[in-house]
Write an enzyme that holds these catalytic residues in place. Structure first.
Site, mmCIF file in Angstrom:
data_model
loop_
_atom_site.group_PDB
_atom_site.id
_atom_site.type_symbol
_atom_site.label_atom_id
_atom_site.label_comp_id
_atom_site.label_asym_id
_atom_site.label_seq_id
_atom_site.Cartn_x
_atom_site.Cartn_y
_atom_site.Cartn_z
ATOM 1 N N ASP A 199 -26.929 -22.311 24.177
ATOM 2 C CA ASP A 199 -26.347 -22.380 22.810
ATOM 3 C C ASP A 199 -27.143 -23.254 22.156
ATOM 4 O O ASP A 199 -26.678 -23.376 20.621
ATOM 5 C CB ASP A 199 -25.193 -22.863 23.242
HETATM 6 C C1 BGC Z 1 -22.817 -28.097 24.639
HETATM 7 C C2 BGC Z 1 -22.728 -27.026 25.554
HETATM 8 C C3 BGC Z 1 -22.193 -26.036 24.993
HETATM 9 C C4 BGC Z 1 -22.057 -25.951 22.937
HETATM 10 C C5 BGC Z 1 -20.622 -24.673 22.741
HETATM 11 C C6 BGC Z 1 -22.610 -27.731 23.085
HETATM 12 O O1 BGC Z 1 -22.587 -28.839 21.729
HETATM 13 O O2 BGC Z 1 -24.183 -28.893 24.627
HETATM 14 O O3 BGC Z 1 -23.261 -26.610 26.595
HETATM 15 O O4 BGC Z 1 -22.375 -24.564 25.011
HETATM 16 O O5 BGC Z 1 -21.880 -26.912 22.882
HETATM 17 O O6 BGC Z 1 -20.990 -24.948 21.794
HETATM 18 C C1 NOJ Z 2 -21.583 -23.685 27.878
HETATM 19 C C2 NOJ Z 2 -21.122 -23.090 26.742
HETATM 20 O O1 NOJ Z 2 -19.670 -22.328 27.410
HETATM 21 C C3 NOJ Z 2 -22.102 -21.280 27.539
HETATM 22 O O2 NOJ Z 2 -21.452 -19.894 26.796
HETATM 23 C C4 NOJ Z 2 -24.079 -22.049 27.454
HETATM 24 O O3 NOJ Z 2 -23.895 -20.394 27.939
HETATM 25 C C5 NOJ Z 2 -23.967 -22.597 27.770
HETATM 26 N N1 NOJ Z 2 -22.890 -23.810 27.428
HETATM 27 C C6 NOJ Z 2 -25.400 -23.507 28.134
HETATM 28 O O4 NOJ Z 2 -26.019 -23.526 26.320
#
Ligand code: BGC
Ligand code: NOJ
Length: 815
Positions: free
Chosen positions: A487
């Site tokens: 993400d």
């Molecule tokens: C986090 C990610 C997560 C995302 C979800 C980010 O701030 O680092 O792990 O997937 O937010 O919106």
């Molecule tokens: C947490 C999110 O829930 C997931 O969708 C994503 O793939 C990982 N973070 C990595 O960014």
């Protein structure tokens, strides 16, 4: 250093001191009614949706941490002394303390000055209420004059609004107190048909429903005025902060035990029968009262708890293993499936790290959660798949998240995360392999933006693949969109303004960044789809997607290979990301795991080369970090990933979700020692003895463990709700132990560590029971060479489907 120990026989983790490094939580309920509970009784409860139907308040990020919860106070009326038997919130000295977190229940017990208290908290299966069963025993030599005060703070339903719109909410709160039951009915007079209740099995010496009256002005939960005084104010809340507190007073003879049951519940009345008498503003309690009366009876509670325990025994009996490794056994047999169930049920909504407000059900999250969950409750998996598919768009894209109560896509985040739809294919494939239920493919499911078209689910899968093929970039690799699995790798974002969302800002038209990870995922998904298509007799379609998979694998070999590992992506300007030519972010874990899992490079040596690079450059004693070297500066062209300090989150932590991909890849490459070695490094039970470093719960996986670039290296964060749960269960059970559901049978193809003499397992699969014994007489880290089913040698490693009810003996020898 430890803060407790595992009790495998009872399937519990026993916390022996209350001041764990962080609150160590558990979940009550995994269905409509659910909540979190910490080891000191902090937490809150919800019905179906943690944002829109929150029952009790909880203040995240508060000081001190974890205040507010399901609190009880005991008061010794002869001395005026009072304390919390769960340690919080009074934090008084306890002579003994123990918290047992079990599967969907928590039992906290303590003793102080000869008064023993034990509280069992659980949600009975199928009910929309939680039980707190308190047992108080007088262990003194003389009678004890005791009071019990209960305490919950009601949330005014919408947790977001409740935290922001208090100018209104200070005036809306309403309660009723009737027959010893406290009813929280804010907004019931108008558009809500639901209310909460808080009931007690004993006659009351008093009650309170206004928080301020209970606590007293300027006081916290640690010094409630009413408890100090030993007398309730019998307050009735109108506005301000509706609260629930009962006061029960009793005299206990030496050795005597008293049981008090509290119920916190949610109830919905039919709209036409809301009030009694009709036309009044008084709650109609005729429907809820029998439920309350039933659950206030000790026999009902005991029976409900027995059913809860049984439901877990039966769920877990799907797979039980006995290996030479204790950490593997307890995670596979107990805690990992439990975490999978909780993660599936909550998605990413309620934990100590997720507020329950910001995200609903994540599309890719849920699809991956299915991999670890489907065998535990296939019917719920089926329903979730259909809900997810209904948030897919006609283009094949998908809403990134949807709200569980309304099941509608979240417009604020929207779509455009280009990996999302492909995960639907892998999720459905897992469901089909487990259940054989092909009828799901014919289920008509609308698109979120074309409700009148209801194509069968099968077509949704095809559209998912088309979505990728319709969006190829300059190298013929899939366009990444807003982000892929990572993400925080936002290659089309270019945000220079504080506060902008990295995930939804798109400052440059026609984002042309490409993802090698999505290419790998496409190959995997296209092969799964081809298998499904073949099953339906769609031979030419199957061939078409096999060919597309081959073609994409070729593109990866040509543009995705960096010389010693797979590249991660190409940014908007066409520069390779995850390449030796950069000074930071040279190698990323995701494409190494995903490309090898999809079969790319397994026959030309590149897969093994990539895995060797992972070992050389990314593996640490706390697990495999996501990338190296971590980014030390903010890169406008990369986005959120470079906003994290080095060693945290996506910028070079051990992002645990990705580690099992490498375990699976290593197993596919036949290297059992490497696969299992990685498994052990992040196995929470194996990290229990460094609980002071790890800090999160030792019974569940956390999303991340800080990497060597961070000063707090080894410290975990974001425990519980993470795709790590599903993928680790998949890696250990399906690829290392090698027991995999397939469309036509049960694969038994372990890739073990050389030191293991073997293992045994019982797997229930499509109605039959397989008793599997694997021997490794020569202590090698290789594959099965000899397989016998019911005493007869078979070719290959696929055990054919047995009739329902059959018990099948499977003997495998590695050599
Ligand atoms: C986090 C990610 C997560 C995302 C979800 C980010 O701030 O680092 O792990 O997937 O937010 O919106
Ligand atoms: C947490 C999110 O829930 C997931 O969708 C994503 O793939 C990982 N973070 C990595 O960014």
């Amino acid at each position: 250093m430890r803060y407790g120990h595992f009790d495998d026989e009872h399937r519990e983790y026993v916390i022996t001191r209350p001041d764990t490094p962080l609150p160590w939580i558990n979940y009550l309920g995994t269905d409509a009614y659910f909540g979190i509970i910490s080891n000191t009784a902090g937490g809150y409860s919800c019905y179906r949706d943690a944002r829109l139907r929150r029952l009790t308040r909880y203040r995240y990020n508060g000081v001190p941490a974890d205040s507010g919860g399901r609190y009880l106070y005991l008061r010794d009326n002869s001395s005026g002394e009072y304390w919390s038997p769960s340690w919080q919130p009074t934090q008084g000295d306890l002579d003994s303390y123990e918290c047992r977190h079990g599967l969907s229940y928590t039992r906290i017990s303590s003793t102080r000055h000869g008064v023993r208290a034990e509280t069992l908290y659980f949600v009975p299966p199928g009910e929309t209420l939680e039980v707190w069963r308190l047992r108080v025993r007088n262990e003194r030599g003389e009678p004890a004059d005791l009071s019990v005060f209960s305490s919950v703070e009601f949330c005014l339903w919408d947790a977001q609004d409740d935290a922001t719109n208090f100018q209104r909410n200070y005036s809306t709160g309403e309660v009723e107190v009737d027959g010893g039951v406290i009813y929280h009915k804010t907004e019931y007079r108008e558009r809500r048909d639901h209310f909460a209740y808080f009931a007690c099995s004993e006659p009351l010496a008093g009650f309170d429903t206004q928080r301020e009256e209970f606590l007293g002005a300027y006081r916290g939960w640690d010094r409630p005025l009413v408890v100090e005084r030993g007398e309730s104010a019998n307050s009735v809340a109108r506005g301000w902060a509706p609260h629930g507190s009962h006061h029960v007073r009793f005299l206990l003879a030496p050795g005597e035990t008293r049981e008090v049951i509290f119920l916190l519940g949610y109830w919905e009345n039919p709209r036409e029968a809301k009030f009694d008498p009709p036309g009044s503003a008084v709650l109609n309690k005729a429907l809820v009262r029998p439920v309350i009366d039933r659950w206030l009876r000790p026999e009902t509670v005991a029976e409900g708890f027995r059913r809860l325990r049984e439901s877990w025994s039966s769920r877990l009996s799907v797979l039980q293993v006995k290996t030479p490794d204790e950490d593997t056994n307890r995670m596979v047999n107990i805690w990992n499936p439990y975490q999978c169930m909780v993660t599936f049920a909550m998605s990413r909504s309620v934990s100590l790290f997720e507020s329950g407000i910001s995200r609903g059900i994540g599309f890719r999250d849920s699809c991956q959660d299915l991999l670890g969950f489907v065998q535990l409750a296939p019917d719920r998996a089926r329903a979730r798949i259909l809900d997810l598919a209904a948030t897919q768009l006609a283009s094949g894209g998908a809403y990134h998240q949807y709200q569980p109560l309304t099941k509608t896509g979240n417009d604020a985040v929207g779509s455009g995360f280009n990996d999302d739809p492909l995960w639907l294919v892998t999720g459905v494939a897992a469901y089909l392999k487990e259940t054989g239920d092909e009828t799901i493919l014919d289920e008509p499911v609308p698109y979120a933006d074309a409700a009148d078209v209801r194509p069968p689910l099968y077509e949704h899968l095809e559209r998912s693949l088309r979505y990728t093929l319709d969006r190829l970039g300059p190298h013929q690799l899939p366009l990444i969109g807003r982000a892929d699995w990572n993400d925080c790798l936002n290659l089309n974002c270019f945000s220079a303004e504080p506060g902008q969302s990295f995930q939804t800002t798109e400052n440059v038209a026609g984002g042309s960044a490409e993802s090698v990870f999505i290419a790998g995922l496409f190959v995997l998904a296209a092969r799964e789809f081809a298998m499904i298509a073949e099953r339906r007799g769609q031979i030419s379609e199957a061939a078409c997607y096999r060919a597309e998979a081959e073609k994409m694998a070729g593109v990866v070999a040509e543009h995705g290979w960096d010389g010693a590992w797979f590249r991660r992506a190409y940014d908007h300007s066409g520069r390779a990301v995850g390449s030796a030519s950069d000074d930071e972010g040279q190698i990323f874990i995701e494409p190494q795991g995903m490309c090898v899992m999809s079969g790319i490079g397994l026959h030309d040596g590149t897969a093994v080369r990539a895995l060797d690079s992972v070992r050389e450059r990314l593996a640490t004693r706390h697990g495999i970090v996501l990338l190296q070297p971590a980014y030390t500066r903010y890169h406008l062209e990369l986005g959120e990933i470079s906003s994290y300090p080095p060693g945290y989150k996506e910028n070079g932590s051990v992002f645990c979700h990705t580690n099992p991909w490498v375990m699976i890849a290593e197993a596919m490459a036949g290297r059992g020692d490497a696969a299992f070695g990685y498994y052990k490094r992040i196995n929470p039970s194996a990290r229990e003895q460094i609980s002071d470093v790890h800090r999160c719960e030792p019974y569940v996986y956390a999303q991340m463990i800080a990497g060597p670039d961070a000063p707090a290296c080894g410290e975990a964060k974001n425990s519980w709700l993470t795709g790590t749960a599903a993928w680790n269960l998949t890696a250990i059970t399906q690829w290392i132990l090698g027991i995999r559901a397939e469309l036509d049978g049960l694969r038994v193809d372990p890739v073990l560590p050389a030191a293991w003499p073997g293992f045994i397992a019982t797997r229930r699969f499509r109605g039959a029971t397989y008793q599997i014994s694997v021997r490794n007489p020569d202590r090698i880290s290789g594959r099965v060479m000899h397989l016998e089913v019911d005493g007869r040698r078979i070719e290959g490693t696929l055990v054919p489907l047995a009739p329902s009810g059959a018990i099948v003996q499977v003997e495998a020898v590695v050599g």
